[in-house]
Design a protein around this motif. Structure first.
Motif, short mmCIF file in Angstrom:
data_model
loop_
_atom_site.label_atom_id
_atom_site.label_comp_id
_atom_site.label_asym_id
_atom_site.label_seq_id
_atom_site.Cartn_x
_atom_site.Cartn_y
_atom_site.Cartn_z
N LEU A 113 55.74 22.99 91.67
CA LEU A 113 57.20 22.91 91.08
C LEU A 113 57.36 23.64 89.83
CD1 LEU A 113 59.64 21.29 91.28
CD2 LEU A 113 58.45 19.26 89.78
N ALA A 114 56.12 23.65 88.90
CA ALA A 114 56.26 24.52 87.71
C ALA A 114 56.63 25.99 87.99
CB ALA A 114 55.08 24.30 86.90
N LEU A 115 56.09 26.46 88.95
CA LEU A 115 56.12 27.72 89.29
C LEU A 115 57.56 28.17 90.04
CD1 LEU A 115 54.70 30.79 90.00
CD2 LEU A 115 54.06 29.86 92.12
N LEU A 116 58.06 27.21 90.77
CA LEU A 116 59.22 27.41 91.20
C LEU A 116 60.57 27.34 90.13
CD1 LEU A 116 61.06 27.43 93.66
CD2 LEU A 116 61.34 25.08 93.55
N ALA A 117 60.06 26.30 89.17
CA ALA A 117 60.98 26.53 88.15
C ALA A 117 60.94 27.68 87.32
CB ALA A 117 60.73 25.23 87.08
N ALA A 118 59.88 28.23 87.00
CA ALA A 118 59.63 29.51 86.01
C ALA A 118 60.44 30.69 86.93
CB ALA A 118 58.09 29.59 85.97
N VAL A 119 60.14 30.81 87.94
CA VAL A 119 60.88 31.80 88.86
C VAL A 119 62.38 31.83 88.74
CG1 VAL A 119 61.15 32.84 91.24
CG2 VAL A 119 58.89 32.10 90.66
#
Length: 70
Positions: A21-27
């Motif tokens: 989820l954090a990776l998706l938000a960062a992208v």
């Protein structure tokens, strides 16, 4: 007190979900910043901030739930 394998599996899956989820938000934050005209370093800084904030919240909430329920 030792943790059961089921508890450890749920913990691992929760941490994996939080990381994804954090990776998706960062992208998403990085792409939106870049599309808004920000330079590449500025977009990376926004992506890093979004990753850190999302990961913090996504790991703090399960910890709070576990603390309240036990």
């Amino acid at each position: 007190m030792t943790a059961s394998p089921t508890t450890l599996t749920i913990l691992a899956l929760t941490l994996l979900a939080a990381g994804l989820l954090a990776l998706l938000a960062a992208v998403a934050a990085g792409l939106l910043a870049r599309w808004d005209g920000a330079s590449a370093p500025a977009a990376l800084l926004r992506a890093g901030a979004a990753f850190g904030a999302t990961l913090t919240v996504a790991t703090a909430l399960p910890a709070l739930v576990v603390r309240v329920l036990t």
